[in-house]
Write an enzyme that holds these catalytic residues in place. Structure first.
Site, short mmCIF file in Angstrom:
data_model
loop_
_atom_site.label_atom_id
_atom_site.label_comp_id
_atom_site.label_asym_id
_atom_site.label_seq_id
_atom_site.Cartn_x
_atom_site.Cartn_y
_atom_site.Cartn_z
N LYS A 52 19.41 36.63 1.16
CA LYS A 52 20.45 36.58 2.18
C LYS A 52 20.26 37.72 3.17
O LYS A 52 20.08 37.50 4.35
CB LYS A 52 21.85 36.66 1.55
CG LYS A 52 22.10 35.64 0.43
CD LYS A 52 22.45 34.26 0.96
CE LYS A 52 22.43 33.13 -0.06
NZ LYS A 52 23.08 33.35 -1.33
N TRP A 111 30.59 30.92 -6.04
CA TRP A 111 29.71 31.83 -6.77
C TRP A 111 30.47 32.57 -7.86
O TRP A 111 29.96 32.74 -8.96
CB TRP A 111 28.98 32.79 -5.82
CG TRP A 111 28.11 32.07 -4.86
CD1 TRP A 111 28.21 32.05 -3.49
CD2 TRP A 111 26.98 31.22 -5.16
NE1 TRP A 111 27.23 31.25 -2.94
CE2 TRP A 111 26.48 30.73 -3.94
CE3 TRP A 111 26.36 30.82 -6.35
CZ2 TRP A 111 25.38 29.87 -3.86
CZ3 TRP A 111 25.26 29.96 -6.28
CH2 TRP A 111 24.79 29.50 -5.05
N ASP A 150 28.95 41.09 -7.20
CA ASP A 150 27.91 40.26 -6.59
C ASP A 150 27.96 40.55 -5.10
O ASP A 150 28.92 40.22 -4.41
CB ASP A 150 28.24 38.78 -6.87
CG ASP A 150 27.24 37.81 -6.24
OD1 ASP A 150 26.33 38.27 -5.51
OD2 ASP A 150 27.37 36.60 -6.49
C1 PLP Z 1 23.42 32.69 -2.64
C2 PLP Z 1 24.35 33.36 -3.52
C3 PLP Z 1 24.20 33.37 -4.92
C4 PLP Z 1 23.10 32.59 -5.62
O1 PLP Z 1 21.88 33.22 -5.44
P1 PLP Z 1 20.56 32.70 -6.16
O2 PLP Z 1 19.62 33.84 -5.89
O3 PLP Z 1 20.17 31.42 -5.50
O4 PLP Z 1 20.83 32.52 -7.60
C5 PLP Z 1 25.10 34.07 -5.67
N1 PLP Z 1 26.11 34.76 -5.10
C6 PLP Z 1 26.29 34.78 -3.77
C7 PLP Z 1 27.43 35.56 -3.20
C8 PLP Z 1 25.42 34.09 -2.94
O5 PLP Z 1 25.60 34.11 -1.61
#
Ligand code: PLP
Length: 354
Positions: free
Chosen positions: A191, A100, A167
């Site tokens: 998540k 990511w 993030d």
């Molecule tokens: C799942 C995830 C993403 C991507 O998320 P989307 O909403 O599918 O774009 C980005 N960063 C992390 C840490 C993730 O776990």
């Protein structure tokens, strides 16, 4: 049979949140109308959006501190470019701790200079880099607090004089820390917060308005903020369900109480991974994630047997990501310690029989 959902995402939500969200799709608060057929400009929905934003700031202890909570679309992946669009004038720093972060770096490079301050790619991202120096004068430093795929998590947050961007898709609301260290953090809902379809972005408003480029309205934080996340039609179901889950988090005692529970769940699984010699952990011990535990069988030929024990016990979603293999137990806020105990029982059953 009750299933124990260890999926990394979209992932487990509390049963009562799911139930209430289902009821609201049928009828919102005795209004004779469904949540998903009312105007997003109606009083009923504006109250939902306001409550969601208030809860997000309250849970992170950021009320009245110059921060704004936004609910936008496009997933965490859109934030990879929106951040650079709005904040990157000259140079930004990124710590590369996995897939990511790598994707975030790729997008940012379209907007300016990107310094990869450090990376753990040399060991397939099984650790969080510690010895590095952060250049001064960055527009921002970007980190990924929890690496969902590799199962690593920052235990302490890097110190920097530049604005800090994170993030937090897979560990938002999972632990108590000083969220005011961050100038912007974001999380795709699916998540640890709600269903897919919305992304929470919490921004210190004073960092905005500093780049010279023109920014398209939909991607402009200042416009999204001035319209209170309603520049266009928001994803009403995802925002509502996330709001219900944030209410649930608050009712549990907030991020501090959940953080302690998450630490106990993680301790249980990691102690078993270390004790049971059929298994080995993937991530460096001191960097292990409390959200996603990654582990492998020492002897892959036992996979069929282990999968059989797991299936019989109702364990779902345990398969590891293809870039790590093996297993990944995702233990988000809604997962009970009993579900983790059942997984540990399966690991012990394998050890006994083989
Ligand atoms: C799942 C995830 C993403 C991507 O998320 P989307 O909403 O599918 O774009 C980005 N960063 C992390 C840490 C993730 O776990």
């Amino acid at each position: 049979m009750q299933l124990h959902n260890f999926s990394a995402g979209p992932s487990i939500l509390p049963k009562e949140v799911m139930y209430q969200a289902g009821e609201a799709v049928k009828e919102l608060n005795n209004s004779k109308l469904s949540l998903i057929e009312i105007s997003h400009r109606s009083k009923a929905f504006i109250e939902i959006m306001d409550e969601a934003c208030e809860l997000a700031l309250r849970l992170t202890g950021l009320e009245n501190q110059g921060y704004k909570a936004l609910f936008v679309q496009g997933g965490a992946s859109l934030q990879f470019l929106m951040i650079a669009y709005n904040l990157l004038q000259n140079k930004a720093g990124y710590l590369n701790t996995g897939t990511w972060s790598d994707k975030a770096i790729k997008e940012a490079k379209l907007f300016g200079d990107v310094v990869e301050v450090s990376s753990s790619k040399d060991k397939n991202y099984n650790y969080i880099p510690k010895d590095y120096s952060i250049p001064s004068g960055l527009d921002y430093l970007h980190i990924t607090t929890n690496n969902t795929i590799f199962g690593t998590q920052y235990k302490s947050i890097p110190k920097t004089t530049s604005p800090l961007v994170a993030d937090m898709s897979s560990d938002i609301f999972s632990r108590d820390f000083d969220y005011s260290k961050f100038d912007l953090f974001y999380a795709g809902a699916q998540k640890n917060m709600g269903p897919a379809g919305t992304t929470l972005v919490i921004i210190k408003e004073s960092i905005l308005g500093k780049v010279s480029r023109a920014i398209p309205s939909m991607l402009n934080y200042q416009i999204q903020s001035s319209k209170d996340s309603m520049f266009n039609t928001p994803p009403v179901f995802a925002v509502y369900t996330s709001m219900l889950n944030m209410r649930w988090i608050e009712a549990q005692g907030g991020v501090k109480v959940l953080g302690e529970k998450n630490a106990s769940k993680a301790k249980l699984i990691y102690e078993e991974i270390d004790r049971n010699n059929r298994f080995e952990g993937f991530a460096n011990q001191e960097d292990r994630s409390n959200m996603n535990a990654t582990f492998n069988l020492k002897d892959p030929s036992l996979a069929e047997a282990f999968d059989g024990f797991c299936e019989a016990a109702g364990i779902s979603g345990l398969k590891g990501h293809r870039s790590v293999g093996g297993y990944r137990a995702s233990m988000y806020n809604a997962m009970s310690i009993e579900s983790v105990e059942i997984l540990v029982d399966c690991m012990q059953a394998l050890e006994k029989k083989y």
